[in-house]
Design a protein around this motif. Structure first.
Motif, PDB file in Angstrom:
ATOM      1  N   TRP A  62     -10.036 -16.409  24.007  1.00 16.81           N
ATOM      2  CA  TRP A  62      -9.020 -15.401  24.314  1.00 16.81           C
ATOM      3  C   TRP A  62      -7.619 -15.982  24.143  1.00 16.81           C
ATOM      4  CZ3 TRP A  62      -5.411 -14.771  28.377  1.00 16.81           C
ATOM      5  CH2 TRP A  62      -4.787 -13.510  28.394  1.00 16.81           C
ATOM      6  N   HIS A  63      -7.383 -17.174  24.684  1.00 17.94           N
ATOM      7  CA  HIS A  63      -6.060 -17.802  24.550  1.00 17.94           C
ATOM      8  C   HIS A  63      -5.733 -18.105  23.088  1.00 17.94           C
ATOM      9  CE1 HIS A  63      -4.763 -18.147  28.685  1.00 17.94           C
ATOM     10  NE2 HIS A  63      -5.944 -18.626  29.046  1.00 17.94           N
ATOM     11  N   LEU A  64      -6.748 -18.484  22.319  1.00 20.78           N
ATOM     12  CA  LEU A  64      -6.527 -18.729  20.889  1.00 20.78           C
ATOM     13  C   LEU A  64      -6.216 -17.422  20.167  1.00 20.78           C
ATOM     14  CD1 LEU A  64      -9.405 -21.285  20.211  1.00 20.78           C
ATOM     15  CD2 LEU A  64      -6.955 -21.750  19.904  1.00 20.78           C
ATOM     16  N   GLU A  65      -7.034 -16.402  20.390  1.00 18.91           N
ATOM     17  CA  GLU A  65      -6.857 -15.112  19.707  1.00 18.91           C
ATOM     18  C   GLU A  65      -5.506 -14.474  20.022  1.00 18.91           C
ATOM     19  OE1 GLU A  65     -10.243 -12.858  20.991  1.00 18.91           O
ATOM     20  OE2 GLU A  65     -11.623 -14.005  19.717  1.00 18.91           O
ATOM     21  N   GLU A  66      -5.069 -14.602  21.248  1.00 18.07           N
ATOM     22  CA  GLU A  66      -3.802 -14.000  21.668  1.00 18.07           C
ATOM     23  C   GLU A  66      -2.580 -14.823  21.254  1.00 18.07           C
ATOM     24  OE1 GLU A  66      -3.428 -10.945  23.119  1.00 18.07           O
ATOM     25  OE2 GLU A  66      -5.565 -10.749  22.699  1.00 18.07           O
ATOM     26  N   GLY A  67      -2.819 -16.016  20.720  1.00 15.01           N
ATOM     27  CA  GLY A  67      -1.714 -16.857  20.254  1.00 15.01           C
ATOM     28  C   GLY A  67      -1.007 -17.618  21.365  1.00 15.01           C
ATOM     29  N   HIS A  68      -1.590 -17.659  22.557  1.00 12.24           N
ATOM     30  CA  HIS A  68      -0.953 -18.351  23.680  1.00 12.24           C
ATOM     31  C   HIS A  68      -0.825 -19.847  23.434  1.00 12.24           C
ATOM     32  CE1 HIS A  68      -2.795 -14.907  26.271  1.00 12.24           C
ATOM     33  NE2 HIS A  68      -1.717 -14.505  25.628  1.00 12.24           N
ATOM     34  N   ILE A  69      -1.879 -20.446  22.894  1.00 14.45           N
ATOM     35  CA  ILE A  69      -1.864 -21.891  22.655  1.00 14.45           C
ATOM     36  C   ILE A  69      -0.870 -22.234  21.555  1.00 14.45           C
ATOM     37  CG2 ILE A  69      -3.259 -23.862  21.881  1.00 14.45           C
ATOM     38  CD1 ILE A  69      -5.628 -22.545  23.417  1.00 14.45           C
ATOM     39  N   VAL A  70      -0.843 -21.451  20.501  1.00 16.59           N
ATOM     40  CA  VAL A  70       0.117 -21.667  19.407  1.00 16.59           C
ATOM     41  C   VAL A  70       1.553 -21.554  19.934  1.00 16.59           C
ATOM     42  CG1 VAL A  70       1.013 -20.680  17.257  1.00 16.59           C
ATOM     43  CG2 VAL A  70      -1.441 -21.028  17.530  1.00 16.59           C
ATOM     44  N   ALA A  71       1.809 -20.549  20.756  1.00 17.67           N
ATOM     45  CA  ALA A  71       3.155 -20.373  21.325  1.00 17.67           C
ATOM     46  C   ALA A  71       3.539 -21.563  22.189  1.00 17.67           C
ATOM     47  CB  ALA A  71       3.220 -19.079  22.130  1.00 17.67           C
ATOM     48  N   TRP A  72       2.615 -22.048  23.004  1.00 18.29           N
ATOM     49  CA  TRP A  72       2.893 -23.192  23.873  1.00 18.29           C
ATOM     50  C   TRP A  72       3.146 -24.446  23.039  1.00 18.29           C
ATOM     51  CZ3 TRP A  72      -0.040 -27.698  24.975  1.00 18.29           C
ATOM     52  CH2 TRP A  72       0.484 -28.482  26.002  1.00 18.29           C
ATOM     53  N   LEU A  73       2.347 -24.659  21.999  1.00 20.73           N
ATOM     54  CA  LEU A  73       2.563 -25.828  21.135  1.00 20.73           C
ATOM     55  C   LEU A  73       3.942 -25.784  20.486  1.00 20.73           C
ATOM     56  CD1 LEU A  73      -0.994 -26.092  19.579  1.00 20.73           C
ATOM     57  CD2 LEU A  73       0.115 -27.832  21.018  1.00 20.73           C
ATOM     58  N   ASN A  74       4.377 -24.627  20.047  1.00 20.00           N
ATOM     59  CA  ASN A  74       5.731 -24.491  19.509  1.00 20.00           C
ATOM     60  C   ASN A  74       6.765 -24.815  20.582  1.00 20.00           C
ATOM     61  OD1 ASN A  74       5.606 -23.774  16.694  1.00 20.00           O
ATOM     62  ND2 ASN A  74       4.686 -21.849  17.324  1.00 20.00           N
ATOM     63  N   TYR A  75       6.531 -24.348  21.788  1.00 22.75           N
ATOM     64  CA  TYR A  75       7.433 -24.585  22.915  1.00 22.75           C
ATOM     65  C   TYR A  75       7.598 -26.079  23.200  1.00 22.75           C
ATOM     66  CZ  TYR A  75       8.493 -25.110  27.926  1.00 22.75           C
ATOM     67  OH  TYR A  75       9.006 -25.513  29.134  1.00 22.75           O
ATOM     68  N   ILE A  76       6.494 -26.852  23.116  1.00 27.39           N
ATOM     69  CA  ILE A  76       6.594 -28.283  23.405  1.00 27.39           C
ATOM     70  C   ILE A  76       6.959 -29.107  22.167  1.00 27.39           C
ATOM     71  CG2 ILE A  76       5.042 -28.133  25.393  1.00 27.39           C
ATOM     72  CD1 ILE A  76       2.915 -29.623  23.616  1.00 27.39           C
ATOM     73  N   GLY A  77       7.222 -28.438  21.058  1.00 27.23           N
ATOM     74  CA  GLY A  77       7.685 -29.128  19.859  1.00 27.23           C
ATOM     75  C   GLY A  77       6.591 -29.616  18.926  1.00 27.23           C
ATOM     76  N   GLU A  78       5.380 -29.181  19.129  1.00 27.66           N
ATOM     77  CA  GLU A  78       4.256 -29.582  18.266  1.00 27.66           C
ATOM     78  C   GLU A  78       4.008 -28.501  17.217  1.00 27.66           C
ATOM     79  OE1 GLU A  78       2.970 -32.407  18.030  1.00 27.66           O
ATOM     80  OE2 GLU A  78       3.296 -33.402  19.951  1.00 27.66           O
ATOM     81  N   ARG A  79       5.006 -28.278  16.380  1.00 25.70           N
ATOM     82  CA  ARG A  79       4.947 -27.193  15.408  1.00 25.70           C
ATOM     83  C   ARG A  79       3.866 -27.394  14.341  1.00 25.70           C
ATOM     84  NH1 ARG A  79       9.673 -27.577  17.600  1.00 25.70           N
ATOM     85  NH2 ARG A  79      10.821 -25.728  18.197  1.00 25.70           N
ATOM     86  N   GLY A  80       3.617 -28.637  13.975  1.00 19.56           N
ATOM     87  CA  GLY A  80       2.577 -28.919  12.980  1.00 19.56           C
ATOM     88  C   GLY A  80       1.200 -28.487  13.460  1.00 19.56           C
ATOM     89  N   LEU A  81       0.880 -28.846  14.691  1.00 21.69           N
ATOM     90  CA  LEU A  81      -0.413 -28.447  15.253  1.00 21.69           C
ATOM     91  C   LEU A  81      -0.455 -26.946  15.490  1.00 21.69           C
ATOM     92  CD1 LEU A  81      -3.216 -29.043  16.286  1.00 21.69           C
ATOM     93  CD2 LEU A  81      -2.200 -29.709  18.491  1.00 21.69           C
TER      94      LEU A  81
END
Length: 94
Positions: A39-58
Motif C-alpha cells: 500500500w505504501h509503495l502503490e500510494e507513493g509514500h515511500i518514494v515521497a519520503w525518499l525524495n524528502y530525505i534527499g535519496e532521489r536516486g533510490l
C-alpha cells in the motif's frame, strides 16, 4: 528529518530513519504484513519520503514499484551501486 512511519489501519507497525532501516523494515513487514508495504509503495509514500530525505536516486528506482520483493531488490541494487561509487571515489582521491 522526519522518519518514515509504516502504518496499517491507523497504527504504526514500523519506522525507518534511513535507507538501511527502510530495507530492514520492508523485509520484516514483507513477511508480517506485506499488504502494508504494498500500500505504501502503490500510494507513493515511500518514494515521497525518499525524495524528502534527499535519496532521489533510490526514489526514482522505486517509482511505480508495488511488489515487496522487487522493492527490496532495487534497494539492495541502489546500496551496492552507492558502495561501489564510494570505493571508486576513495580510490581516485588518494
Amino acid at each position: 528529518m522526519e522518519p518514515f512511519y509504516f502504518k496499517s489501519y491507523n497504527r504504526t507497525v514500523g519506522i525507518a530513519h534511513d535507507v538501511n532501516e527502510l530495507e530492514k523494515e520492508i523485509e520484516r513487514l514483507g513477511k508480517e504484513d506485506p499488504a502494508c508495504v504494498e500500500w505504501h509503495l502503490e500510494e507513493g509514500h515511500i518514494v515521497a519520503w525518499l525524495n524528502y530525505i534527499g535519496e532521489r536516486g533510490l526514489a526514482e528506482m522505486l517509482r511505480g514499484v508495488s511488489d515487496v520483493k522487487e522493492s527490496l531488490a532495487r534497494i539492495r541494487e541502489f546500496k551496492a551501486l552507492k558502495s561501489r561509487q564510494r570505493k571508486k571515489t576513495r580510490y581516485y582521491n588518494k
